[in-house]
Design an enzyme around this catalytic site. Structure first.
Site, PDB file in Angstrom:
ATOM      1  N   ASN A  22     -14.598   8.126 -13.518  1.00  0.00           N
ATOM      2  CA  ASN A  22     -14.379   7.177 -12.415  1.00  0.00           C
ATOM      3  C   ASN A  22     -15.455   6.106 -12.424  1.00  0.00           C
ATOM      4  OD1 ASN A  22     -12.434   9.032 -11.773  1.00  0.00           O
ATOM      5  ND2 ASN A  22     -13.575   9.935 -10.091  1.00  0.00           N
ATOM      6  N   ASP A  23     -16.707   6.543 -12.455  1.00  0.00           N
ATOM      7  CA  ASP A  23     -17.795   5.564 -12.516  1.00  0.00           C
ATOM      8  C   ASP A  23     -17.911   4.958 -13.903  1.00  0.00           C
ATOM      9  OD1 ASP A  23     -19.182   5.138 -10.032  1.00  0.00           O
ATOM     10  OD2 ASP A  23     -19.641   7.275 -10.052  1.00  0.00           O
ATOM     11  N   GLU A  36     -21.754   9.318 -16.801  1.00  0.00           N
ATOM     12  CA  GLU A  36     -20.926   8.333 -16.079  1.00  0.00           C
ATOM     13  C   GLU A  36     -21.531   6.943 -16.101  1.00  0.00           C
ATOM     14  OE1 GLU A  36     -20.303   9.641 -12.013  1.00  0.00           O
ATOM     15  OE2 GLU A  36     -22.324  10.433 -11.844  1.00  0.00           O
ATOM     16  N   CYS A  81     -14.793  15.429 -15.284  1.00  0.00           N
ATOM     17  CA  CYS A  81     -14.427  15.646 -13.884  1.00  0.00           C
ATOM     18  C   CYS A  81     -13.951  14.357 -13.216  1.00  0.00           C
ATOM     19  CB  CYS A  81     -15.576  16.267 -13.103  1.00  0.00           C
ATOM     20  SG  CYS A  81     -17.074  15.293 -13.161  1.00  0.00           S
ATOM     21  N   HIS A 111       0.816  -1.211   0.000  1.00  0.00           N
ATOM     22  CA  HIS A 111       0.000   0.000   0.000  1.00  0.00           C
ATOM     23  C   HIS A 111       0.852   1.265   0.000  1.00  0.00           C
ATOM     24  CE1 HIS A 111      -3.666  -2.361   1.622  1.00  0.00           C
ATOM     25  NE2 HIS A 111      -3.607  -2.354   0.324  1.00  0.00           N
TER      26      HIS A 111
END
Ligand code: PEP
Ligand code: MG
Length: 543
Positions: A456-457, A433, A504, A191
């Site tokens: 993103n989605d 999206e 965005c 991580h």
């Protein structure tokens, strides 16, 4: 010693020179803790867990706003681990059965989880051992009354050296103060490595005993391309690395210069670089970073970590403060995007098998019109005093946009009747999206004043791959031809309808993608404040 060199694993590229600062592992001394009765120990444990959860949620919100979704996902994993009913229950059992203090119970249970993960043959499971150790130290810190304020603040321009960088530690790092990271434990998929890469800090891990070999204050050269760490080298070697580090820094400084430049391509096309924000207080950093506007105000953060939704006046104040911090520049307010990965318990969104495909975002708002109208009214009122636009998340159908527009009209009539000042005809945008929105983007363009592509989605839904899932991480790829085609279609349909189109999602700040987006005609790039200058540099470099 001067001249020594050590080889580790290069996990985040770049080259940097700086003074070593050794991060000591300072576990609090809990030997003096005395058992104060089972009930009291359990209460102390609950309070410590609650403090840890609240502070981690805050950190997650700020990481998401900075576009550091990988980091946020790691910390969300910590919260999920702590939410495992077995973990806290077992600690409480130990308190009751064995008269353990809360500190001892946390220590024992987390250590046994950690040993179990360590013994696994699977890399992903082994990675969780560091996570559970982090939960352990956080709980114990809170139990001892040590909280966030005691977090380590490094000196400017240093190379941080630690046995292990915990995700929370790296999440809170200020990339401007730290030049490089050197650690003993962890590899390319740890991580810490993921986080170091996402903030662009050179990082070398896997150097045995690093925290004791290197000394505070000595000069270290971290070549995170070859994986080498050199101690105060001299002569030609020092010169070579100074040049390399200079190039790395220059590239960063050049990015920063673009914070104050206009966004114009070499061919003279004017574009816009906006910022994404999550909380009103973020607007100042967006303006500071040189954003020409706010392209996405994630308003759901106003609704989180409280018992009931914010009222109209409270929202009005929040929207006006953002508009004022942006000094007249455009602010796009996205309506409540609850559900999916955004948990707001009091909204009563039912637990579903697949919350990403369930009642979320605009779907929830259209079923809870009172709540939705409170937000719409606040936005319309704020728009009377600020340069504000509205935007709807997760649209799939034309009907959803029409229904939302009807509610906006209702709010306008009500405000008018009440004699409350507001702006009529606030521009209404649609986020693209979902695959459905892409496929009907020609129709949606007839309903909307602008589009903003939420990659993103969109990437997750097109590729059927969850952005938080490590196992399908290779499929969650915005540069997959399927996603790129979708983006191209949306831009084309927006252009044909004569409306502006922005982006965005995180992809708007990918330097390798920017030239294509410019070529296809994207008008506005909305990115995290930290990525504004770098994105403008990439746009300005386009033909
Ligand atoms: C997106 O999906 O690209 C987006 C910007 O929305 P969020 O990340 O808030 O879901
Ligand atoms: Mg989204």
């Amino acid at each position: 010693m001067a001249g020594d060199r050590y080889k580790g694993a290069a996990v985040s590229s770049g080259c940097a020179i700086g003074r070593a600062v050794i991060v000591k592992e300072s576990a609090p001394d809990v030997s003096g803790a005395r058992f104060s009765g089972a009930e009291n120990e359990r209460r102390r444990l609950d309070e410590a867990a609650q403090k840890y959860i609240t502070s981690t949620k805050k950190l997650i919100a700020s990481l998401k706003n900075d576009g550091r979704f990988d980091n946020a996902a790691i910390l969300e994993g910590h919260l999920a681990m702590l939410a495992d009913p077995f973990m806290l229950r077992r600690m409480k059992e130990l308190i009751g059965e064995d008269s353990k203090t809360a500190e001892q119970a946390a220590e024992e249970v987390c250590s046994s989880f950690s040993r179990m993960f360590d013994a696994s043959g699977d890399e992903l499971t082994r990675r969780r051992s560091a996570d559970v150790n982090e939960i352990k130290s956080s709980l114990i810190n809170y139990l001892c009354g040590r909280g966030e304020e005691e977090l380590f603040v490094p000196e400017d321009g240093c190379v941080l050296v630690a046995a292990e960088f915990t995700p929370a530690m790296t999440s809170r790092l200020d990339a401007k103060r730290v030049r490089a990271l050197v650690g003993e434990r962890g590899g390319a998929t740890s991580h810490s490595a993921i986080i170091a890469r996402s903030i662009g800090i050179p990082c070398v891990l896997g150097i045995e005993n690093a925290a004791s070999i290197f000394k505070d204050g000595e000069t270290l050269i971290v070549d995170a391309d070859s994986g080498e760490v050199l101690v105060s080298p001299g002569g030609a070697e020092a010169k070579h690395y100074e040049e390399l580090a200079k190039k790395h820094t220059q590239s960063r400084l050049l990015d920063e210069k673009y914070a104050r430049l206009p966004t114009v391509t070499k061919g003279g096309c004017v574009k816009k670089v906006f910022a994404n924000i999550a909380l009103p207080a973020d607007a100042a950093s967006a303006a500071d970073a040189g954003a020409e506007g706010v392209g996405l105000f994630r308003t759901e953060f106003l609704y989180m970590d409280r018992e009931s939704p914010p009222g109209e006046e409270e929202q009005l104040e929040a929207y006006l403060s953002v508009a004022s911090a942006m000094g007249g520049r455009e602010v796009i307010i996205r309506t409540l995007d609850a559900g999916g990965d955004k948990h707001i318990p009091y909204l009563g969104i039912p637990a579903e098998e697949n919350p990403f495909m369930g009642l979320r975002a605009i779907r929830y708002c259209l079923k809870n019109t009172q709540l939705f109208k409170t937000q719409l009214r606040a936005v319309l009122r704020a728009a009377a005093q600020g340069n504000i636009k509205l935007m709807l998340p997760l649209v799939c159908t034309q009907g959803e946009v029409i229904a939302a527009k009807k509610l906006v009209l209702q709010c306008e009539s009500e405000l008018e009747a009440e004699g409350v000042p507001f702006k009529k005809g606030v521009p209404l945008g649609v986020m693209i999206e979902t695959p459905a929105a892409v496929l009907i983007s020609d129709i949606l363009a007839g309903e909307a004043d602008f589009f903003s592509i939420g990659t993103n989605d969109l990437t997750g839904y097109i590729m059927a791959a969850d952005r938080g899932s490590g196992d399908v991480a290779d499929l969650y790829d915005v540069q997959n031809p399927a996603v790129l085609r979708a983006i191209k279609i949306v831009i084309k349909n927006a252009k044909a309808a004569g409306i502006e189109v922005g982006m965005c999602g995180e992809a708007a700040s990918l330097p390798e993608l920017v030239p294509r987006l410019v070529e296809w005609g994207l008008d506005e790039f909305s990115v995290s404040p930290a990525a504004v200058a770098k994105t403008r540099r990439a746009v300005c470099g386009c033909p």
